[in-house]
Design a protein around this motif. Structure first.
Motif: not given
Length: 870
Positions: A802-814
């Protein structure tokens, strides 16, 4: 038709995709014999002027907030300009492309004076129309509201109380139409007419048979375009497939030098720095040559509202496209036919798709031809212009200009109105009256006791913060000097560090994303004592971490107004001194590190703790000004001795590893992890045995909760999704949430099949939750701690952002996929400008189903699950 076109920006002074598309449609309509005037802003030139049929009269402002006087001036300019052009040109219809950054009131004014209005929607600006400055100052009840009605009457300004009716809408793609239907619920006349391309100019050029090794990207060079994926893919192609001659040309306006530096450093890390080229936008006349001198067009954006004209131009010239899978391009790109598509944020699969063109010349040639055919059949400029023309005629037929416009004309031409003035004269008069308005408000304020109380509160707060900082820091510095632990700003020698304090006092996701930092720190300092300080409720998550020697907690949220304590709090000073005396002083720390990136109260508490710990060298992120440290008198950052400068927000794990790089330590492994025990695994086995679950069953975890309500996808949609998974795939639904969300878990459990629903809401510790997640095939949840936990234990994640900091907190990995709208107001905090969080409510169940179908097919293909079919 006499058509008045309104757009916030217009070429050649601003050349983003939709501005270019706007001009192409305008010129095509003019060529078809229509009389057109374009009303746009002075952005890029700074002065009002007329350029043929283009009237650059409007004032645009890209700032989020403005003082109320500046907003009034902006509205006086824009509304007066609109009225004057309407009276002079007398349009039959108003055709609006984008009102963001200028004035939403122009659309309302058109409908109020009886002019048929049609909107051409190419991004999501209309969903966030309440961001408009005029709307904000009327709705927030702050300074200036008392005199706004007077100024509105004085200058005949239309107020935001009038409802803006999006009745006639043209969308560039189906995704935008779906979002509109999900959020606005308006009964409208809608059409889908994509951008069109001049096929004659962007002509097809046959391949000369050379190896396709010249990659091209055209667009803005900024973080949400995710260009690091393209660079990583190029590095993978060179490292794993010996594609040494492949290059990547990034053409576009650069958002910041920091981001370009990051991309260059990333290219150097992957060994492809000499193969990456940055170029500014070419003249439109040279774009065809640019496309025809490259082989493959690459598009890695994660913006769901992207309607890239550059993709259409490239396809018209015969460039095959390798693109991330975003909804807005689903109308354009057909995977395996005219393009190749890969999951967002997945450089390995991006490289695989590029390699297919390199390895298979016939396939490459086929995609090139099909790409050109797609443009000729569905995205021809002439066809788009005809469709727009027909739609405008339908709007005119439905809503003929009525007597309202004539009444407006008569009223506006009355003696004494602004019509007798130029826009500049009107602005000067407004500024004069605004001075009186300012004096009136000041006089009204000083007559109220609350005015003095507010000032007194602010003064006391500032004096207290300043006094506390100066006195405590001074006394403590003297004490540290006496005991031989004074601050040391000299270069840090990593080899001499024996005792290190690491502070990460945030929530689940941030702590999990700290695992690469802790592992790499331990790998490089195997003999050092490392003490980690976290929040009290994070102890269970990190107490079994093998990379730290001791875990302590500090409850910085224990004070009442912790959210506003940007300059620290006197209670924190006493609490940290007490913690130091009890637990920290004995270790004689050589170095203290705060992992927090944001400059907020959390960092303030971390800095105070670092300082009182007695560590002579203290590292945290710093603000930069002209290449130098920047801090004010009340700024706690003066207590930091070293640290990297803040730049653009990249992923949280990378930000923390930047601190290691600042220390001269290069990381080897950046994977995240969670540390569990045999007891935690035993809890997981008990859950599996209780419900007779085995590896052949599909167990899907859902996490419907979040610390912040505005990040929660509605429970009703989780229920609908859960029912679909249970009926279609016979899946077991595992509900995970905290103790504060017991009612939410119970609500979802009640509506699902009892024999296939496992509700563990509030029944697990954090480590037990991680162990249970390991048994799941998929995770579906909001941007929250469990999402990062699932990614850390290797479960494929479908994240609802939603409104979170997408670049910083997307799930880590592919192996993960994120669904988000990416509204222009994101990221934000709990101070949402709307009555409801549109960024999360705009995500539909059908969108999530579409992603899940692909994920479950992949699971089946990889033989993770057997014995079921779609």
């Amino acid at each position: 038709m006499r058509i008045l076109v309104i757009s916030n920006f217009y070429p050649p002074h601003h050349q983003s995709g939709y501005e270019v598309g706007c001009r192409e449609i305008v010129e095509s309509l003019k060529a078809r014999g229509h009389n057109i005037r374009v009303l746009t802003s002075t952005y890029g030139i700074g002065e009002r002027r007329i350029e043929g049929h283009v009237y650059r009269w409007l004032r645009a402002c890209l700032r989020e907030t403005l003082a109320w006087r500046s907003v009034v001036i902006k509205e006086v300019i824009n509304q007066t300009a609109f009225k004057e052009l309407c009276l002079d040109f007398q349009p039959e219809i108003v055709f609006i492309f984008n009102l963001s950054n200028i004035s939403i009131s122009l659309g309302t004014m058109a409908q109020e004076i009886g002019l048929p209005t049609c909107y051409y929607i190419s991004d999501n600006w209309f969903i966030t129309k309440e961001k408009d400055h005029w709307y904000q100052i009327w709705s927030n009840g702050k300074s200036g509201c008392d005199v706004l009605p007077y100024f509105s009457r004085k200058f005949k300004l239309l107020t935001p109380s009038n409802h803006l009716n999006f009745k006639n809408l043209i969308f560039t793609n189906r995704n935008l139409k779906n979002i509109s239907g999900q959020l606005s619920k308006l009964e409208t006349y809608t059409a889908i007419i994509p951008w069109g391309i001049d096929n004659d100019y962007f002509s097809y050029k046959e391949s000369q048979g050379q190896k396709p090794n010249r990659l091209l990207y055209v667009g803005k060079i900024k973080p949400n375009k995710n260009l690091d994926t393209a660079i990583k893919a190029l590095g993978i192609l060179k490292r794993d497939y010996d594609c040494d001659d492949m290059s990547l040309n990034l053409v576009g306006k650069k958002s910041s030098t920091d981001y370009v530096s990051y991309l260059r450093n990333l290219a150097a890390k992957y060994g492809v720095l000499e193969k990456i080229y940055f170029s500014d936008f070419n003249s439109r006349k040279n774009m065809k040559d640019l496309y025809q001198t490259h082989d493959i067009f690459i598009f890695t954006s994660v913006c769901e509202d992207s309607s890239s004209i550059a993709i259409l131009e490239a396809m018209s010239c015969g460039l095959p496209v390798v693109s991330s899978a975003i909804e807005s391009l689903s109308d354009v790109l057909k995977d395996e036919y005219d393009a190749l598509v890969f999951p967002k944020e997945n450089p390995k699969l991006c490289a695989t798709q590029i390699l297919r063109f390199v390895k298979d010349p016939l396939f490459f040639k086929s995609i090139r031809r099909n790409a050109r055919n797609t443009i000729e059949e569905r995205f021809c400029l002439e066809k788009s212009a005809i469709s727009v023309e027909e739609e405008l005629k339908r709007v005119l037929k439905r809503e003929k200009r009525d007597r309202t416009f004539i009444a407006f004309k008569e009223r506006y031409l009355e003696k004494g109105t602004c019509k007798t003035e130029t826009i500049d004269e009107c602005v000067r008069r407004a500024k004069k009256w605004l001075k009186f308005g300012r004096l009136f408000l000041l006089e009204k304020k000083i007559l109220k006791p609350r005015f003095y109380m507010r000032i007194l509160k602010k003064v006391v707060k500032k004096i207290t913060s300043l006094t506390t900082l100066q006195i405590f820091s001074l006394l403590y510095k003297i004490f540290l000097m006496l005991v031989g632990r004074s601050s040391n700003s000299s270069k840090i020698n990593v080899k001499n560090l024996k005792n290190i304090l690491v502070i990460q006092m945030v929530d689940i996701g941030d702590v999990i994303l700290s695992s690469p930092f802790l592992r790499e720190l331990r790998r490089n300092m195997p003999c050092a004592r490392i003490v980690l300080v976290v929040q009290p409720n994070m102890i269970n998550l990190v107490e079994k971490c093998p990379y730290v020697d001791e875990v302590l907690f500090f409850n910085w949220r224990s004070i009442k107004n912790y959210k506003t304590a940007f300059h620290g709090h006197i209670v924190w000073w006493f609490q940290t001194i007490l913690l130091t005396v009890r637990n920290l002083w004995k270790y004689h720390f050589d170095l203290a590190i705060s992992l927090h990136w944001n400059n907020d109260p959390n960092l303030a508490a971390s800095i105070i703790l670092m300082f009182t710990s007695g560590a002579p060298q203290r590292i945290a992120y710093l603000d930069e000004h002209d290449g130098k440290r920047r801090h004010e008198l009340m700024d706690l950052s003066r207590l930091i001795t070293h640290g990297p400068f803040r730049s653009f927000p990249k992923h949280e794990s990378e930000l923390q590893l930047d601190i290691l790089r600042f220390l001269g330590i290069n990381s080897i492994d950046n994977s995240v992890e969670v540390w569990t025990t045999e007891e935690d695994e035993g809890f997981m086995r008990q859950v599996l045995e209780r419900y007779n679950l085995s590896d052949s069953n599909i167990c899907i975890a859902i996490a419907p909760g979040s610390r912040w309500a505005y990040r929660r996808w509605p429970a009703s949609r989780f229920i609908e999704l859960g029912k679909w998974l249970q009926e279609k795939y016979e899946a077991y639904i595992l509900i995970l949430a905290g103790k504060s969300e017991l009612s939410l878990g119970a609500l979802i459990e009640k509506e699902l099949k009892k024999d296939r629903t496992i509700n563990l809401t509030g029944k697990t510790t954090l480590r037990e939750m991680a162990s249970v997640l390991r048994s799941c095939k998929l995770f579906i949840g909001n941007d929250s701690g469990p999402m990062h936990m699932a990614a850390a234990v290797g479960v494929p994640v479908v994240g609802l952002f939603s409104s979170g900091e997408y670049e910083r907190f997307i799930p880590w990995g592919t192996d993960h996929e994120v669904i988000r709208l990416g509204l222009s107001c994101n990221p934000c905090s709990e101070n949402c400008k709307f009555e409801e969080a549109r960024c999360i409510l705009g995500i539909t169940v059908s969108q999530v189903k579409k992603v899940l179908i692909k994920k479950l097919k992949l699971i089946q293909r990889n033989n993770r699950v057997k014995g079921f079919s779609q």
